[in-house]
Design a protein around this motif. Structure first.
Motif, PDB file in Angstrom:
ATOM      1  N   LEU A  25       4.945   1.781  -8.428  1.00  0.00           N
ATOM      2  CA  LEU A  25       5.046   1.460  -7.009  1.00  0.00           C
ATOM      3  C   LEU A  25       3.643   1.467  -6.433  1.00  0.00           C
ATOM      4  N   ASP A  26       3.172   0.321  -5.974  1.00  0.00           N
ATOM      5  CA  ASP A  26       1.880   0.258  -5.305  1.00  0.00           C
ATOM      6  C   ASP A  26       2.085   0.775  -3.889  1.00  0.00           C
ATOM      7  N   ALA A  27       1.742   2.050  -3.672  1.00  0.00           N
ATOM      8  CA  ALA A  27       1.967   2.689  -2.379  1.00  0.00           C
ATOM      9  C   ALA A  27       0.743   2.622  -1.477  1.00  0.00           C
ATOM     10  N   ASP A  28      -0.230   1.782  -1.837  1.00  0.00           N
ATOM     11  CA  ASP A  28      -1.369   1.533  -0.957  1.00  0.00           C
ATOM     12  C   ASP A  28      -0.968   0.400  -0.025  1.00  0.00           C
ATOM     13  N   PHE A  29      -0.362   0.759   1.112  1.00  0.00           N
ATOM     14  CA  PHE A  29       0.198  -0.248   2.004  1.00  0.00           C
ATOM     15  C   PHE A  29      -0.856  -0.910   2.892  1.00  0.00           C
ATOM     16  N   GLY A  30      -2.110  -0.551   2.729  1.00  0.00           N
ATOM     17  CA  GLY A  30      -3.162  -1.202   3.497  1.00  0.00           C
ATOM     18  C   GLY A  30      -4.006  -2.122   2.639  1.00  0.00           C
ATOM     19  N   LEU A  31      -4.332  -1.665   1.419  1.00  0.00           N
ATOM     20  CA  LEU A  31      -5.193  -2.441   0.523  1.00  0.00           C
ATOM     21  C   LEU A  31      -4.573  -2.467  -0.879  1.00  0.00           C
ATOM     22  N   ALA A  32      -3.416  -3.085  -0.981  1.00  0.00           N
ATOM     23  CA  ALA A  32      -2.704  -3.137  -2.266  1.00  0.00           C
ATOM     24  C   ALA A  32      -3.542  -3.871  -3.308  1.00  0.00           C
ATOM     25  N   ASN A  33      -3.530  -3.368  -4.563  1.00  0.00           N
ATOM     26  CA  ASN A  33      -4.364  -4.023  -5.572  1.00  0.00           C
ATOM     27  C   ASN A  33      -3.803  -3.988  -6.987  1.00  0.00           C
ATOM     28  N   ILE A  34      -2.654  -3.376  -7.223  1.00  0.00           N
ATOM     29  CA  ILE A  34      -2.120  -3.307  -8.573  1.00  0.00           C
ATOM     30  C   ILE A  34      -1.862  -4.707  -9.132  1.00  0.00           C
TER      31      ILE A  34
END
Length: 281
Positions: free
Chosen positions: A41-50
């Motif tokens: 789960l890409d939980a970087d909701f500002g700068l997603a990068n996965i």
């Protein structure tokens, strides 16, 4: 909801630039190669990068799930070794400040895919925002990634202190990343552990060390996990050793699995944070 135990691991590190997302990706690949069904789960909701790091084409994201236009099954992408990726929407400010209901709805949606995974890796954003802390506090295991920089160590300490004070978290696993060798990794861990023992009642567990590796940097430019691009490299071998340790970590003992508990913890965190903020003001 699945009746089997599902390991939920939050990979975090306080500051950015410690290699957290690369650890999440390559650990996931290593676990998949060991026979586990892994979802990131890409939980970087500002700068997603996965998705970017894996060279995947994203058409739908978490935002579409929150909007009710699709399910998590529709959003998931397939990456190397069969890992599944749930991408976040980069640069969307609304996703950086989810309401309690949105947080709950997002995580509760995992009940639809619970039978399809053994391990959920939550790759958090940098920093110690409410969103980051809530995800980390709700996970069964916390893997803190640190590197040999003063800001990395101070930010990791700040996260440990916050999670202990506000959520009662007492156990953290620490991974030293981009170090010269095992000795440097141990020294970083001991430095952090010494400070924590002096001021906080927590237990730090050494998870290992990932060496600085040019082959890993080359793999990042190729948008390919080093586990795939250079499986015999120093970093890949260390990540494989880390995955072997993860396989031995205790599973949650709740019959309903850990996703339901993850939902409950996340709801509790979102409920308590505003009150805590008022007391601090």
């Amino acid at each position: 909801m699945s009746t089997k135990a599902i390991q939920v691991i939050a990979v975090s590190g306080g500051k950015g630039g410690v290699g957290k997302s690369n650890v999440s990706i390559n650990l996931s690949v290593a676990l998949a190669e060991a026979g586990k069904r892994v979802v990131i789960l890409d939980a970087d909701f500002g700068l997603a990068n996965i998705d970017v790091l894996l060279g995947l084409n994203t058409t739908k994201t978490i935002e579409d799930v929150l909007a009710g236009s699709c399910s998590l099954q529709d959003v998931m992408l397939t990456g190397p070794a069969g890992i599944k990726v749930i991408p976040a929407s980069s640069g969307t400010r609304r996703l950086t400040k989810l309401t309690s209901l949105e947080h709950a709805g997002l995580i509760h949606a995992f009940s639809d895919i619970a039978d399809q995974l053994d391990v959920l890796i939550v790759d958090t954003a940098a920093g110690i925002s409410d969103s980051v802390v809530n995800f980390v506090s709700a996970a069964h295991e916390v893997l803190l990634v640190v590197c040999n920089e003063p800001t990395s160590m101070t930010d990791a300490y700040a996260m440990i202190k916050l999670l202990n004070r506000d959520f009662g978290r007492t156990r953290f696993r620490v991974l030293a990343n981009m170090v010269a060798d095992e000795r440097e990794g141990r020294q970083l861990f001991e430095s952090l552990n010494t400070v924590c023992r002096q001021f906080i009642n927590v237990a730090l567990i050494y998870a290992g060390a990932i060496p600085f590796d040019q082959q890993l940097r080359d793999a990042v430019r190729q948008r390919t996990p080093v586990m795939v691009a250079a499986p015999s490299s120093r970093s890949a071998r260390a990540l494989r050793e880390l995955s072997a340790k993860v396989l031995d970590w205790p599973l949650p003992n709740r019959l309903e699995g850990h996703l339901l508990f993850f939902v409950e913890q996340l709801l509790a965190a979102n409920t308590l944070r505003p009150a805590a903020a008022e007391q601090d003001s």
